[in-house]
Design a protein around this motif. Structure first.
Motif, PDB file in Angstrom:
ATOM      1  N   SER A 258       0.817  -1.216   0.000  1.00  0.00           N
ATOM      2  CA  SER A 258       0.000   0.000   0.000  1.00  0.00           C
ATOM      3  C   SER A 258       0.846   1.260   0.000  1.00  0.00           C
ATOM      4  CB  SER A 258      -0.942   0.000   1.200  1.00  0.00           C
ATOM      5  OG  SER A 258      -0.197  -0.028   2.403  1.00  0.00           O
ATOM      6  N   GLN A 259       2.106   1.192   0.490  1.00  0.00           N
ATOM      7  CA  GLN A 259       2.923   2.398   0.504  1.00  0.00           C
ATOM      8  C   GLN A 259       3.251   2.875  -0.912  1.00  0.00           C
ATOM      9  OE1 GLN A 259       4.161  -0.582   1.629  1.00  0.00           O
ATOM     10  NE2 GLN A 259       6.308  -0.791   1.165  1.00  0.00           N
ATOM     11  N   PHE A 260       2.998   2.029  -1.922  1.00  0.00           N
ATOM     12  CA  PHE A 260       3.290   2.418  -3.299  1.00  0.00           C
ATOM     13  C   PHE A 260       2.035   2.627  -4.132  1.00  0.00           C
ATOM     14  CE2 PHE A 260       7.459   0.270  -2.435  1.00  0.00           C
ATOM     15  CZ  PHE A 260       8.216   1.421  -2.516  1.00  0.00           C
TER      16      PHE A 260
ATOM     17  N   ILE B 268      12.397   3.807  -1.884  1.00  0.00           N
ATOM     18  CA  ILE B 268      12.512   2.598  -1.075  1.00  0.00           C
ATOM     19  C   ILE B 268      11.714   2.824   0.202  1.00  0.00           C
ATOM     20  CG2 ILE B 268      14.086   1.047   0.136  1.00  0.00           C
ATOM     21  CD1 ILE B 268      16.310   2.052  -1.775  1.00  0.00           C
ATOM     22  N   THR B 269      10.791   1.927   0.471  1.00  0.00           N
ATOM     23  CA  THR B 269       9.961   1.989   1.672  1.00  0.00           C
ATOM     24  C   THR B 269       9.982   0.625   2.343  1.00  0.00           C
ATOM     25  OG1 THR B 269       8.531   3.643   0.650  1.00  0.00           O
ATOM     26  CG2 THR B 269       7.656   2.485   2.562  1.00  0.00           C
ATOM     27  N   GLN B 270      10.363   0.599   3.600  1.00  0.00           N
ATOM     28  CA  GLN B 270      10.411  -0.633   4.383  1.00  0.00           C
ATOM     29  C   GLN B 270      11.194  -1.726   3.653  1.00  0.00           C
ATOM     30  OE1 GLN B 270       6.328  -1.511   5.335  1.00  0.00           O
ATOM     31  NE2 GLN B 270       6.151   0.237   6.712  1.00  0.00           N
ATOM     32  N   GLY B 271      12.316  -1.337   3.034  1.00  0.00           N
ATOM     33  CA  GLY B 271      13.198  -2.280   2.362  1.00  0.00           C
ATOM     34  C   GLY B 271      12.777  -2.682   0.961  1.00  0.00           C
ATOM     35  N   VAL B 272      11.626  -2.197   0.491  1.00  0.00           N
ATOM     36  CA  VAL B 272      11.121  -2.534  -0.838  1.00  0.00           C
ATOM     37  C   VAL B 272      11.285  -1.315  -1.742  1.00  0.00           C
ATOM     38  CG1 VAL B 272       9.083  -3.217  -2.170  1.00  0.00           C
ATOM     39  CG2 VAL B 272       9.419  -4.117   0.140  1.00  0.00           C
ATOM     40  N   SER B 273      11.974  -1.510  -2.876  1.00  0.00           N
ATOM     41  CA  SER B 273      12.058  -0.412  -3.844  1.00  0.00           C
ATOM     42  C   SER B 273      11.087  -0.687  -4.980  1.00  0.00           C
ATOM     43  CB  SER B 273      13.481  -0.250  -4.386  1.00  0.00           C
ATOM     44  OG  SER B 273      13.855  -1.351  -5.177  1.00  0.00           O
TER      45      SER B 273
ATOM     46  N   ALA C 166      15.742  -2.369 -12.781  1.00  0.00           N
ATOM     47  CA  ALA C 166      15.025  -1.946 -11.573  1.00  0.00           C
ATOM     48  C   ALA C 166      15.936  -2.131 -10.360  1.00  0.00           C
ATOM     49  CB  ALA C 166      13.723  -2.726 -11.409  1.00  0.00           C
ATOM     50  N   ALA C 167      16.671  -3.245 -10.326  1.00  0.00           N
ATOM     51  CA  ALA C 167      17.640  -3.472  -9.244  1.00  0.00           C
ATOM     52  C   ALA C 167      18.790  -2.479  -9.345  1.00  0.00           C
ATOM     53  CB  ALA C 167      18.162  -4.907  -9.298  1.00  0.00           C
ATOM     54  N   ALA C 168      19.235  -2.174 -10.570  1.00  0.00           N
ATOM     55  CA  ALA C 168      20.318  -1.205 -10.765  1.00  0.00           C
ATOM     56  C   ALA C 168      19.890   0.194 -10.317  1.00  0.00           C
ATOM     57  CB  ALA C 168      20.753  -1.181 -12.233  1.00  0.00           C
ATOM     58  N   ALA C 169      18.637   0.559 -10.585  1.00  0.00           N
ATOM     59  CA  ALA C 169      18.140   1.871 -10.164  1.00  0.00           C
ATOM     60  C   ALA C 169      18.150   1.971  -8.639  1.00  0.00           C
ATOM     61  CB  ALA C 169      16.732   2.112 -10.714  1.00  0.00           C
ATOM     62  N   ARG C 170      17.784   0.885  -7.970  1.00  0.00           N
ATOM     63  CA  ARG C 170      17.840   0.862  -6.504  1.00  0.00           C
ATOM     64  C   ARG C 170      19.272   1.085  -6.034  1.00  0.00           C
ATOM     65  NH1 ARG C 170      15.087  -2.410  -2.150  1.00  0.00           N
ATOM     66  NH2 ARG C 170      16.528  -2.268  -0.400  1.00  0.00           N
TER      67      ARG C 170
ATOM     68  N   ARG D  68       8.920  -4.433  -8.083  1.00  0.00           N
ATOM     69  CA  ARG D  68       9.422  -4.401  -6.699  1.00  0.00           C
ATOM     70  C   ARG D  68      10.750  -5.140  -6.635  1.00  0.00           C
ATOM     71  NH1 ARG D  68       5.307  -5.704  -2.211  1.00  0.00           N
ATOM     72  NH2 ARG D  68       7.030  -7.076  -1.767  1.00  0.00           N
ATOM     73  N   VAL D  69      11.677  -4.558  -5.893  1.00  0.00           N
ATOM     74  CA  VAL D  69      12.969  -5.205  -5.662  1.00  0.00           C
ATOM     75  C   VAL D  69      13.197  -5.257  -4.155  1.00  0.00           C
ATOM     76  CG1 VAL D  69      15.467  -5.072  -6.030  1.00  0.00           C
ATOM     77  CG2 VAL D  69      13.902  -4.300  -7.838  1.00  0.00           C
ATOM     78  N   VAL D  70      13.525  -6.447  -3.670  1.00  0.00           N
ATOM     79  CA  VAL D  70      13.823  -6.654  -2.254  1.00  0.00           C
ATOM     80  C   VAL D  70      15.194  -7.307  -2.161  1.00  0.00           C
ATOM     81  CG1 VAL D  70      13.119  -7.844  -0.133  1.00  0.00           C
ATOM     82  CG2 VAL D  70      11.380  -6.969  -1.708  1.00  0.00           C
ATOM     83  N   ILE D  71      16.068  -6.740  -1.325  1.00  0.00           N
ATOM     84  CA  ILE D  71      17.368  -7.353  -1.077  1.00  0.00           C
ATOM     85  C   ILE D  71      17.150  -8.530  -0.125  1.00  0.00           C
ATOM     86  CG2 ILE D  71      19.682  -7.030  -0.122  1.00  0.00           C
ATOM     87  CD1 ILE D  71      19.449  -5.217  -2.440  1.00  0.00           C
ATOM     88  N   VAL D  72      17.565  -9.707  -0.560  1.00  0.00           N
ATOM     89  CA  VAL D  72      17.463 -10.905   0.278  1.00  0.00           C
ATOM     90  C   VAL D  72      18.726 -11.047   1.106  1.00  0.00           C
ATOM     91  CG1 VAL D  72      17.254 -13.431   0.244  1.00  0.00           C
ATOM     92  CG2 VAL D  72      15.935 -12.036  -1.376  1.00  0.00           C
ATOM     93  N   GLU D  73      19.873 -10.779   0.465  1.00  0.00           N
ATOM     94  CA  GLU D  73      21.156 -10.918   1.145  1.00  0.00           C
ATOM     95  C   GLU D  73      22.199 -10.059   0.441  1.00  0.00           C
ATOM     96  OE1 GLU D  73      24.018 -14.587   2.700  1.00  0.00           O
ATOM     97  OE2 GLU D  73      22.365 -15.005   1.344  1.00  0.00           O
ATOM     98  N   GLN D  74      23.098  -9.472   1.228  1.00  0.00           N
ATOM     99  CA  GLN D  74      24.222  -8.701   0.695  1.00  0.00           C
ATOM    100  C   GLN D  74      25.503  -9.220   1.320  1.00  0.00           C
ATOM    101  OE1 GLN D  74      22.693  -4.698   1.774  1.00  0.00           O
ATOM    102  NE2 GLN D  74      22.990  -4.218  -0.395  1.00  0.00           N
ATOM    103  N   VAL D  75      26.465  -9.547   0.468  1.00  0.00           N
ATOM    104  CA  VAL D  75      27.779  -9.979   0.925  1.00  0.00           C
ATOM    105  C   VAL D  75      28.810  -9.228   0.080  1.00  0.00           C
ATOM    106  CG1 VAL D  75      29.359 -11.920   1.221  1.00  0.00           C
ATOM    107  CG2 VAL D  75      26.906 -12.267   1.538  1.00  0.00           C
TER     108      VAL D  75
END
Length: 148
Positions: A3-5, A36-41, A71-75, A113-120
């Motif tokens: 709903s934030q979008f 990006i809102t609550q981790g979702v771009s 979309a991920a690159a824009a984030r 929508r793009v959500v980061i699951v993991e970053q290393v």
């Protein structure tokens, strides 16, 4: 769609999206970044006549994949700018679990929508879902490597 979008207003529109992306025409496959809102771009693309990924009047699966990657690159570009860093090149390392629904037609707007699951270090695992209205058109997980 969260709903934030609902009825989003872009932070970066078609005229300014290349501030977040290294791609240039005719390869730009995102024309809006909403934040990006609550981790979702959320990023978007209106399918327009002349798009190099059109098959007839529909966006091809390859076009959808390129849109989702951008979309991920824009984030990533947005996050880099917020931190005062330059936008870096990213490379797809893998795509897993890709699914496709209906093909978006000319004139339709894709919201992704793009959500980061993991970053290393410089590797991001992202979950991406693209929709036209309430209908899913594609989803996948991507592993993206970013230049240092």
């Amino acid at each position: 769609m969260n709903s934030q979008f609902n009825h989003p207003t872009p932070l970066f529109d078609r005229d300014h999206i290349t501030e977040l992306l290294p791609q240039r025409d005719p390869m730009v496959m995102v024309d809006a970044f909403y934040g990006i809102t609550q981790g979702v771009s959320l990023a978007g693309l209106e399918v327009r006549p002349g798009n190099i990924f059109l098959e007839g009047k529909c966006l091809s699966a390859e076009g959808l994949m390129e849109h989702m990657a951008q979309a991920a690159a824009a984030r990533a570009g947005y996050e880099a700018r917020r931190q005062g860093e330059p936008v870096r090149l990213g490379f797809i390392g893998s795509i897993n679990g890709a699914t496709f629904g209906k093909s978006p037609r000319v004139g339709e707007r894709i919201l992704t929508r793009v959500v980061i699951v993991e970053q290393v270090m410089n590797i991001d695992l992202v979950e991406i879902t693209a929709r036209v209205g309430d209908e899913p058109v594609a989803s996948c997980r991507m592993k993206i490597f970013t230049e240092n």
